[in-house]
Design an enzyme around this catalytic site. Structure first.
Site, PDB file in Angstrom:
ATOM      1  N   THR A 248       8.407   6.115   3.203  1.00 13.04           N
ATOM      2  CA  THR A 248       9.738   5.748   3.113  1.00 13.04           C
ATOM      3  C   THR A 248      10.144   5.361   1.691  1.00 13.04           C
ATOM      4  O   THR A 248      10.827   6.082   1.179  1.00 13.04           O
ATOM      5  CB  THR A 248       9.784   4.557   3.945  1.00 13.04           C
ATOM      6  OG1 THR A 248       9.738   5.104   5.346  1.00 13.04           O
ATOM      7  CG2 THR A 248      11.347   4.261   4.041  1.00 13.04           C
TER       8      THR A 248
ATOM      9  N   ASN B 204       7.260  15.402  13.152  1.00  9.07           N
ATOM     10  CA  ASN B 204       6.737  14.618  13.646  1.00  9.07           C
ATOM     11  C   ASN B 204       6.709  14.250  15.406  1.00  9.07           C
ATOM     12  O   ASN B 204       5.955  13.828  16.037  1.00  9.07           O
ATOM     13  CB  ASN B 204       7.066  13.102  13.000  1.00  9.07           C
ATOM     14  CG  ASN B 204       8.400  13.123  12.980  1.00  9.07           C
ATOM     15  OD1 ASN B 204       9.108  13.898  12.521  1.00  9.07           O
ATOM     16  ND2 ASN B 204       8.863  11.756  13.327  1.00  9.07           N
TER      17      ASN B 204
ATOM     18  N   SER C  14       1.612   9.109   4.181  1.00 10.66           N
ATOM     19  CA  SER C  14       1.288   7.737   4.387  1.00 10.66           C
ATOM     20  C   SER C  14       0.133   7.475   5.039  1.00 10.66           C
ATOM     21  O   SER C  14      -0.214   8.277   6.089  1.00 10.66           O
ATOM     22  CB  SER C  14       2.780   7.432   5.462  1.00 10.66           C
ATOM     23  OG  SER C  14       2.839   5.970   5.526  1.00 10.66           O
TER      24      SER C  14
ATOM     25  N   HIS D 107      -1.117   5.253   7.059  1.00 14.08           N
ATOM     26  CA  HIS D 107      -1.306   4.878   8.301  1.00 14.08           C
ATOM     27  C   HIS D 107      -1.227   5.954   9.430  1.00 14.08           C
ATOM     28  O   HIS D 107      -1.802   5.728  10.428  1.00 14.08           O
ATOM     29  CB  HIS D 107      -0.572   3.502   8.725  1.00 14.08           C
ATOM     30  CG  HIS D 107       1.156   3.876   8.808  1.00 14.08           C
ATOM     31  ND1 HIS D 107       1.494   4.161  10.150  1.00 14.08           N
ATOM     32  CD2 HIS D 107       2.016   4.236   8.172  1.00 14.08           C
ATOM     33  CE1 HIS D 107       2.723   4.314   9.897  1.00 14.08           C
ATOM     34  NE2 HIS D 107       3.111   4.423   8.669  1.00 14.08           N
TER      35      HIS D 107
ATOM     36  N   THR E 138       2.397  -4.924  -9.105  1.00 15.73           N
ATOM     37  CA  THR E 138       0.853  -4.878  -9.166  1.00 15.73           C
ATOM     38  C   THR E 138       0.572  -4.071  -8.036  1.00 15.73           C
ATOM     39  O   THR E 138       0.736  -4.110  -6.748  1.00 15.73           O
ATOM     40  CB  THR E 138       0.323  -6.276  -8.845  1.00 15.73           C
ATOM     41  OG1 THR E 138       1.070  -6.871 -10.202  1.00 15.73           O
ATOM     42  CG2 THR E 138      -1.190  -6.217  -9.029  1.00 15.73           C
TER      43      THR E 138
ATOM     44  N   CYS F  52      10.764   5.165  14.962  1.00 19.13           N
ATOM     45  CA  CYS F  52      11.815   4.677  14.206  1.00 19.13           C
ATOM     46  C   CYS F  52      13.257   4.627  15.010  1.00 19.13           C
ATOM     47  O   CYS F  52      14.197   3.836  14.959  1.00 19.13           O
ATOM     48  CB  CYS F  52      12.242   5.337  12.981  1.00 19.13           C
ATOM     49  SG  CYS F  52      11.031   5.236  11.719  1.00 19.13           S
TER      50      CYS F  52
HETATM   51  N1  PLP Z   1       8.364  11.174   7.623  1.00 20.85           N
HETATM   52  C1  PLP Z   1       7.937  11.282   8.651  1.00 20.85           C
HETATM   53  C2  PLP Z   1       7.727  12.668   8.989  1.00 20.85           C
HETATM   54  C3  PLP Z   1       7.412  10.197   9.548  1.00 20.85           C
HETATM   55  O1  PLP Z   1       7.005  10.535  10.764  1.00 20.85           O
HETATM   56  C4  PLP Z   1       7.209   8.699   8.962  1.00 20.85           C
HETATM   57  C5  PLP Z   1       6.982   7.807   9.879  1.00 20.85           C
HETATM   58  O2  PLP Z   1       7.009   7.878  11.221  1.00 20.85           O
HETATM   59  C6  PLP Z   1       8.107   8.682   7.795  1.00 20.85           C
HETATM   60  C7  PLP Z   1       8.260   9.800   6.868  1.00 20.85           C
HETATM   61  C8  PLP Z   1       7.959   7.325   7.053  1.00 20.85           C
HETATM   62  O3  PLP Z   1       6.692   6.886   7.178  1.00 20.85           O
HETATM   63  P1  PLP Z   1       6.551   5.395   6.694  1.00 20.85           P
HETATM   64  O4  PLP Z   1       6.971   4.542   7.859  1.00 20.85           O
HETATM   65  O5  PLP Z   1       4.942   5.332   6.541  1.00 20.85           O
HETATM   66  O6  PLP Z   1       7.017   4.999   5.493  1.00 20.85           O
END
Ligand code: PLP
Length: 351
Positions: A69, A134, A181, A183, A217, A297
């Site tokens: 993000t 996603n 990302s 995670h 940092t 989200c």
């Molecule tokens: N872009 C996509 C396609 C995502 O699926 C996500 C999170 O689900 C993000 C951006 C944002 O990632 P983060 O929440 O790790 O910042």
């Protein structure tokens, strides 16, 4: 059973080991001049080098961030001001929200194709598209898109979050920025990366860290975890076979797959006719199966997937759909047990 790996994944033991080792190293501010600082700087450089060589880019193009993000905000706000931006309704909120209320933004509706883009390209200064969706897992033809961007000299920002770490990625010429990302591929939460081969003002201002491109940092344990996670064997084929097996086992429910075209190995977005997706998800959770009905989200709310609606599916179908997303840790036994639970629950709810 955890079938929600597109929301986040479990930390891999190898990543945890690297992070624990890093956490135990003592004070680690990579900007300090003394020996602790120098040692931290060396480990930071090594992690940056790992990421850079993975993608075949220069280390100075790698910017570590707090997540995708932040990286997307960084590059959209840094490169997008006053620009005519072409993107899509299928993008994540981390793209659509920074684009919201901008006067010069065009969002393509439905599946992203080069044909749809063609009319808009002569009036676009910046392209922002995801490598794979996603929610449905459908992949973008990045090779073709990057080629068009290159030929026309339009910068292309790629949201690689859903794909990176799950499938191999080619950093085509024509890609200006790539975001991902950790995670999402068994790395730590709060660790992301922006690879950027263009000048762009910092989004977070302060000290000179990250080659003056992102102040603050550096979170060294998270960065080392990210680099380790990126280089794990992805097991793409294994995950894909298990996902296909899962869909095969559910055929007797008359399911349909949402999303057309080549999909990510791990994602299955399914329509269950005659069942409310939300209700099915809650029942499945009660019997030990975690899945979701869309992007994490928005799934805290009862919203219907805007992605499925934009793809042209009727509301009824979008309401009756769930996303299952698998990982390297998903076993065949879990696939079979999960499919049995879904079959039992769907049949009960359809009665
Ligand atoms: N872009 C996509 C396609 C995502 O699926 C996500 C999170 O689900 C993000 C951006 C944002 O990632 P983060 O929440 O790790 O910042």
């Amino acid at each position: 059973m955890y079938f929600d790996n597109n929301a986040t994944t479990a930390l891999a033991p190898e990543v945890l080991a690297v992070m624990l080792e890093e956490l135990q190293k003592g004070p680690s501010n990579a900007s300090s001049i003394h020996s602790y600082g120098q040692s931290a700087r060396g480990r930071l450089a090594a992690a940056r080098h790992t990421v850079a060589s993975y993608f075949g880019v220069a280390p100075k193009e790698v910017i570590f961030t707090s997540g995708a993000t932040e990286a997307l905000n960084h590059v959209i706000k840094g490169l997008g001001n006053g620009k005519r931006i072409l993107s899509s309704e299928l993008e994540h909120a981390a793209v659509l929200t920074p684009l919201h209320n901008r006067p010069l933004v065009t969002l393509l509706k439905g599946a992203v194709t080069l044909e749809k883009m063609a009319d808009h390209l002569p009036h676009s200064d910046l392209l922002i598209f995801m490598a794979a969706n996603n929610e449905t897992g459908v992949k973008t033809d990045l090779a073709a898109l990057a080629d068009v961007a290159y030929q026309r000299g339009i910068p292309l920002i790629v949201d690689g979050v859903a794909l990176i770490g799950k499938e191999p990625f080619t950093f085509h010429r024509g890609i200006t920025a790539l975001v991902f990302s950790a995670h999402k591929f068994h790395g730590p939460l709060g660790a992301g990366c922006l690879i950027l081969n263009k000048n762009c003002p910092p989004f977070i201002e302060g000290g000179p860290q990250e080659n003056r491109r992102r102040a603050g940092t550096e979170n060294l344990p998270a960065i080392c975890g990210l680099a380790k996670a990126l280089t794990l064997d992805k097991k793409t084929e294994q995950i894909g076979q298990r996902r296909d097996y899962f869909e095969e086992l559910l055929q007797e429910l008359d399911i349909e797959v949402n999303g057309e075209g080549e999909r990510l190995c791990n994602t299955s977005n399914l329509y269950f006719p005659g069942v409310e997706g939300e209700e099915l998800m809650i029942h499945l959770d009660q019997v030990g199966l975690c899945c979701s009905h869309g992007s994490a989200c928005s799934s805290g709310t009862l919203a219907i997937s805007r992605v499925l609606l934009s793809l042209g599916y009727p509301r009824e179908r979008a309401k009756s759909s769930l996303r299952f997303s698998f990982s390297r840790f998903t076993t065949p036994e879990e696939i079979e047990r999960g499919a049995d639970l879904i079959k039992e629950t769907v049949k009960k709810l359809r009665r």
